[in-house]
Design a protein around this motif. Structure first.
Motif, mmCIF file in Angstrom:
data_model
loop_
_atom_site.group_PDB
_atom_site.id
_atom_site.type_symbol
_atom_site.label_atom_id
_atom_site.label_comp_id
_atom_site.label_asym_id
_atom_site.label_seq_id
_atom_site.Cartn_x
_atom_site.Cartn_y
_atom_site.Cartn_z
ATOM 1 N N VAL A 137 0.837 -1.207 0.000
ATOM 2 C CA VAL A 137 0.000 0.000 0.000
ATOM 3 C C VAL A 137 0.867 1.250 0.000
ATOM 4 O O VAL A 137 0.564 2.251 -0.688
ATOM 5 C CB VAL A 137 -0.949 -0.018 1.209
ATOM 6 N N LEU A 138 1.953 1.239 0.778
ATOM 7 C CA LEU A 138 2.842 2.407 0.784
ATOM 8 C C LEU A 138 3.471 2.628 -0.589
ATOM 9 O O LEU A 138 3.651 3.786 -1.024
ATOM 10 C CB LEU A 138 3.918 2.246 1.850
ATOM 11 N N ILE A 139 3.821 1.534 -1.271
ATOM 12 C CA ILE A 139 4.333 1.664 -2.644
ATOM 13 C C ILE A 139 3.263 2.290 -3.533
ATOM 14 O O ILE A 139 3.552 3.158 -4.383
ATOM 15 C CB ILE A 139 4.760 0.293 -3.190
ATOM 16 N N ASP A 140 2.000 1.871 -3.356
ATOM 17 C CA ASP A 140 0.908 2.477 -4.137
ATOM 18 C C ASP A 140 0.825 3.978 -3.876
ATOM 19 O O ASP A 140 0.693 4.784 -4.806
ATOM 20 C CB ASP A 140 -0.426 1.819 -3.764
ATOM 21 N N VAL A 141 0.872 4.368 -2.587
ATOM 22 C CA VAL A 141 0.749 5.785 -2.235
ATOM 23 C C VAL A 141 1.891 6.591 -2.830
ATOM 24 O O VAL A 141 1.694 7.661 -3.451
ATOM 25 C CB VAL A 141 0.713 5.947 -0.698
ATOM 26 N N VAL A 142 3.132 6.101 -2.673
ATOM 27 C CA VAL A 142 4.303 6.823 -3.188
ATOM 28 C C VAL A 142 4.268 6.907 -4.711
ATOM 29 O O VAL A 142 4.518 7.978 -5.310
ATOM 30 C CB VAL A 142 5.597 6.150 -2.703
ATOM 31 N N ALA A 143 3.969 5.769 -5.368
ATOM 32 C CA ALA A 143 3.961 5.743 -6.836
ATOM 33 C C ALA A 143 2.899 6.677 -7.400
ATOM 34 O O ALA A 143 3.159 7.453 -8.329
ATOM 35 C CB ALA A 143 3.737 4.318 -7.322
ATOM 36 N N ILE A 144 1.685 6.621 -6.840
ATOM 37 C CA ILE A 144 0.609 7.484 -7.355
ATOM 38 C C ILE A 144 0.920 8.950 -7.062
ATOM 39 O O ILE A 144 0.626 9.845 -7.880
ATOM 40 C CB ILE A 144 -0.744 7.061 -6.749
ATOM 41 N N ALA A 145 1.527 9.232 -5.894
ATOM 42 C CA ALA A 145 1.910 10.617 -5.589
ATOM 43 C C ALA A 145 2.957 11.124 -6.580
ATOM 44 O O ALA A 145 2.876 12.273 -7.074
ATOM 45 C CB ALA A 145 2.443 10.703 -4.164
ATOM 46 N N LEU A 146 3.977 10.328 -6.882
ATOM 47 C CA LEU A 146 5.003 10.730 -7.849
ATOM 48 C C LEU A 146 4.423 10.906 -9.243
ATOM 49 O O LEU A 146 4.809 11.824 -9.981
ATOM 50 C CB LEU A 146 6.134 9.696 -7.858
ATOM 51 N N LEU A 147 3.506 10.008 -9.633
ATOM 52 C CA LEU A 147 2.873 10.123 -10.941
ATOM 53 C C LEU A 147 2.030 11.398 -11.008
ATOM 54 O O LEU A 147 2.007 12.101 -12.038
ATOM 55 C CB LEU A 147 2.014 8.898 -11.220
ATOM 56 N N SER A 148 1.312 11.715 -9.919
ATOM 57 C CA SER A 148 0.522 12.945 -9.892
ATOM 58 C C SER A 148 1.436 14.159 -9.983
ATOM 59 O O SER A 148 1.119 15.174 -10.633
ATOM 60 C CB SER A 148 -0.314 13.013 -8.605
ATOM 61 N N SER A 149 2.599 14.100 -9.303
ATOM 62 C CA SER A 149 3.554 15.198 -9.358
ATOM 63 C C SER A 149 4.087 15.379 -10.773
ATOM 64 O O SER A 149 4.287 16.503 -11.233
ATOM 65 C CB SER A 149 4.708 14.945 -8.388
ATOM 66 N N ALA A 150 4.301 14.242 -11.470
ATOM 67 C CA ALA A 150 4.790 14.335 -12.851
ATOM 68 C C ALA A 150 3.742 14.943 -13.761
ATOM 69 O O ALA A 150 4.081 15.585 -14.767
ATOM 70 C CB ALA A 150 5.172 12.943 -13.361
ATOM 71 N N LEU A 151 2.478 14.773 -13.416
ATOM 72 C CA LEU A 151 1.410 15.385 -14.198
ATOM 73 C C LEU A 151 1.236 16.852 -13.852
ATOM 74 O O LEU A 151 0.529 17.585 -14.556
ATOM 75 C CB LEU A 151 0.090 14.642 -13.973
ATOM 76 N N GLY A 152 1.806 17.259 -12.710
ATOM 77 C CA GLY A 152 1.788 18.673 -12.387
ATOM 78 C C GLY A 152 0.869 19.062 -11.276
ATOM 79 O O GLY A 152 0.894 20.208 -10.820
ATOM 80 N N SER A 153 0.016 18.133 -10.737
ATOM 81 C CA SER A 153 -0.898 18.535 -9.670
ATOM 82 C C SER A 153 -1.526 17.303 -9.045
ATOM 83 O O SER A 153 -1.610 16.244 -9.661
ATOM 84 C CB SER A 153 -1.987 19.472 -10.217
ATOM 85 N N SER A 154 -2.012 17.451 -7.811
ATOM 86 C CA SER A 154 -2.747 16.371 -7.149
ATOM 87 C C SER A 154 -4.206 16.367 -7.542
ATOM 88 O O SER A 154 -4.972 15.525 -7.092
ATOM 89 C CB SER A 154 -2.631 16.523 -5.625
ATOM 90 N N GLU A 155 -4.619 17.326 -8.380
ATOM 91 C CA GLU A 155 -6.027 17.431 -8.743
ATOM 92 C C GLU A 155 -6.398 16.470 -9.863
ATOM 93 O O GLU A 155 -7.550 16.427 -10.273
ATOM 94 C CB GLU A 155 -6.342 18.863 -9.184
ATOM 95 N N THR A 156 -5.418 15.732 -10.374
ATOM 96 C CA THR A 156 -5.685 14.837 -11.497
ATOM 97 C C THR A 156 -6.505 13.641 -11.041
ATOM 98 O O THR A 156 -6.669 13.388 -9.849
ATOM 99 C CB THR A 156 -4.364 14.352 -12.105
ATOM 100 N N ALA A 157 -6.983 12.882 -12.019
ATOM 101 C CA ALA A 157 -7.803 11.707 -11.721
ATOM 102 C C ALA A 157 -7.013 10.612 -11.056
ATOM 103 O O ALA A 157 -7.585 9.670 -10.491
ATOM 104 C CB ALA A 157 -8.439 11.182 -13.017
ATOM 105 N N LEU A 158 -5.671 10.712 -11.104
ATOM 106 C CA LEU A 158 -4.866 9.668 -10.471
ATOM 107 C C LEU A 158 -5.078 9.629 -8.959
ATOM 108 O O LEU A 158 -4.868 8.610 -8.320
ATOM 109 C CB LEU A 158 -3.383 9.884 -10.773
ATOM 110 N N GLY A 159 -5.475 10.765 -8.373
ATOM 111 C CA GLY A 159 -5.711 10.783 -6.937
ATOM 112 C C GLY A 159 -6.810 9.834 -6.512
ATOM 113 O O GLY A 159 -6.824 9.316 -5.374
ATOM 114 N N VAL A 160 -7.738 9.560 -7.431
ATOM 115 C CA VAL A 160 -8.828 8.621 -7.099
ATOM 116 C C VAL A 160 -8.289 7.216 -6.888
ATOM 117 O O VAL A 160 -8.864 6.416 -6.134
ATOM 118 C CB VAL A 160 -9.887 8.664 -8.213
#
Length: 527
Positions: free
Chosen positions: A88-111
């Motif tokens: 789960v921590l890997i999921d949180v870190v990976a999705i956070a980094l991917l959202s950062s690469a997209l430029g914001s936490s407002e993306t659909a990846l946060g879901v």
């Protein structure tokens, strides 16, 4: 009957490893889809990344990490909780980094964080679920803050992060509570299943130990269950489910005729049974229980009860006869000593004396039955005990030749009781063997290793008409016999857990007494 369900491998897989395997497979699929999206979608839509190179690199690492966790879940690498938390921590870190690469936490990846946290909460519980939700919310805040500093996100993005965090906490709590209820229901179901299995085993054991035959029939008349006594009537079932008509047509006819409501005996395999049919459950869909009562055993019990009652009555009568009989014998003895009696009178006195002694012997046998003392069993070496008893008996009652063939066999019985039995068998053998009686006493072990003693004679044998009633009271073929000797012998043998029987012989009669063997006794055991 309450039993804690065993934590075996199958039960744990149902509650933990199998869901973890599905969750790990979902992680790999999501990572592959993200990688494919950036590779095929370019900068369009959701995948309009500010840093596509970093997005691709994180996706590749996410696929690799997800694959490792999938293999670990498949091979059930312990400890389980550590594997879930790390995933789960890997999921949180990976999705956070991917959202950062997209430029914001407002993306659909946060879901995707909602799904990851919910899966972890389902597998671990409320406390770790709250930890996962907090970690995911913090990661979203960090991404939003870094994006705001870099100028890629707007100020009101914190509102969406807060709402997403609340959704994550609510989903985590709901998932944990649902998982706990599911585990409790699963454990309760396993416990109830074990209780049912234990009750089935107990019921099967009770049914098998019943003294009457029990057959369970389904609505089609097929035999679903039969206890030990019933299989002796209809045969073994093995894996087949035959019908009652195939195995016992007479019982099927009674069933079709209305369940033998008149309780008429039915003969099956030459034995009389009293069948009783009891419906079970709904009359349209339920089955039937068939109870078979062996009338031979019932009649034997009735006969034993009659014999016991007759024995008590006879003992009471014998006790009342004893006192006047003693007076008659004493008066006869005094009369026989009178000098004025003539020869004819003395002959009559002799007849009275002889018949009085015979009647007194019968009374003594009956009273002995009623006041028999409990057996005091002990280990006895038949090779030493039998010759001694035979020698003492021959000294007291000279009557023919007695051949003793006693081997060193240890047996368990009451000495005084068995002395009466052996002396009675010797007396019967010499009385029935004719003018030149030859009696042999043999000891040994039977085919099961049980010690035995046999008394054989060279007489004409036992009449067929009394053979079946030989051990009942007053059964005798000898004129002047009381018919109580063998009955008394059987009672004394049973008191010492021994068994007396008439053995088939071409000439003469052979009575065998089979004894109980002492614990651990071997051939040649000593007293």
């Amino acid at each position: 009957m309450t039993t804690t369900p065993p934590q075996n491998a199958n039960g744990r897989a149902a509650l933990t490893w199998r869901p973890l395997l599905i969750f790990s497979a979902y992680r790999v699929v999501v990572a592959i889809l993200l990688l494919a999206g950036i590779a095929l979608g370019g900068n369009a839509g959701v995948f309009s990344a500010l840093q596509p190179g970093r997005f691709t690199a994180v996706s590749l690492l996410y696929v690799a990490a997800g694959t490792l966790f999938l293999i670990a879940a498949w091979r059930r690498v312990e400890p389980f909780v550590v594997q879930v938390v790390a995933g789960v921590l890997i999921d949180v870190v990976a999705i956070a980094l991917l959202s950062s690469a997209l430029g914001s936490s407002e993306t659909a990846l946060g879901v995707l964080l909602i799904t990851a946290v919910a899966g972890g909460s389902l597998l671990t519980g409320l406390r770790l679920g709250a930890f996962f939700a907090a970690a995911a919310t913090i990661a979203l805040l960090v991404v939003q803050t870094l994006s705001r500093i870099a100028g890629h996100a707007e100020t009101d993005g914190y509102t969406q992060v807060a709402l997403l965090g609340i959704a994550i906490f609510v989903t985590s709590s709901a998932a944990a509570l649902l998982a706990r209820r599911a585990r409790e229901s699963e454990a309760l179901a396993a416990e109830r299943g074990l209780d049912v299995a234990n009750l089935e085993a107990l019921n099967a054991h009770i049914v098998q130990r019943l003294d009457i035959g029990v057959i369970a029939l389904d609505r089609d008349g097929r035999i679903r269950l039969a206890n030990r006594l019933a299989t002796g009537i209809i045969g073994r079932l093995d894996s087949e489910t035959p019908t009652l008509a195939e195995r016992a047509p007479a019982l099927q006819r009674a069933f079709e005729a209305g369940g033998n409501t008149e309780r008429t005996p039915i003969t099956v395999s030459g034995i009389d049974y009293l069948p009783r049919f009891v419906p079970v459950g709904d009359s349209q869909r339920g089955g039937t229980l068939l109870f078979l009562e062996d009338l031979t055993a019932v009649r034997a019990q009735i006969q034993q009860a009659k014999l016991a009652s007759m024995g008590r009555l006879t003992a009471s009568i014998a006790h009342e006869i004893r006192n006047p009989l003693s007076a008659i014998m004493q008066a006869t003895q005094l009369l026989g000593e009178a000098e004025y009696l003539q020869d004819g009178d003395r002959r009559l006195v002799g007849i009275i004396t002889k018949q009085s002694r015979r009647l007194n012997e019968t009374v003594e046998n009956v009273l002995q039955l009623s006041r028999r003392s409990p057996a005091q069993r002990e280990t006895v070496n038949l090779a030493e005990w039998v010759p001694q008893v035979v020698s003492e008996w021959r000294a007291a009652f000279s009557g023919g030749e007695v051949d003793v063939q006693a081997t060193a066999v240890a047996a368990l019985f009451d000495r005084s009781h068995m002395r009466q039995v052996l002396e009675n068998l010797l007396r019967n053998a010499t009385d029935h063997a004719g003018e030149h009686p030859t009696v042999s006493v043999v000891t040994g072990r039977d085919e099961r290793g049980a010690p035995y003693l046999e008394v054989r004679d060279n007489g004409p044998g036992i009449d067929a008409e009394i053979r079946d009633h030989l051990f009942e009271p007053f059964a005798t073929s000898r004129r002047g016999g009381t018919g109580l000797g063998l009955y008394l012998s059987r009672e004394l043998c049973e008191a010492s857990s021994a068994r007396i029987e008439l053995r088939p012989e071409e000439t003469g009669a052979c009575f065998r007494v089979t004894f109980a063997a002492p614990d651990g006794a071997q051939q040649g055991g000593q007293a």
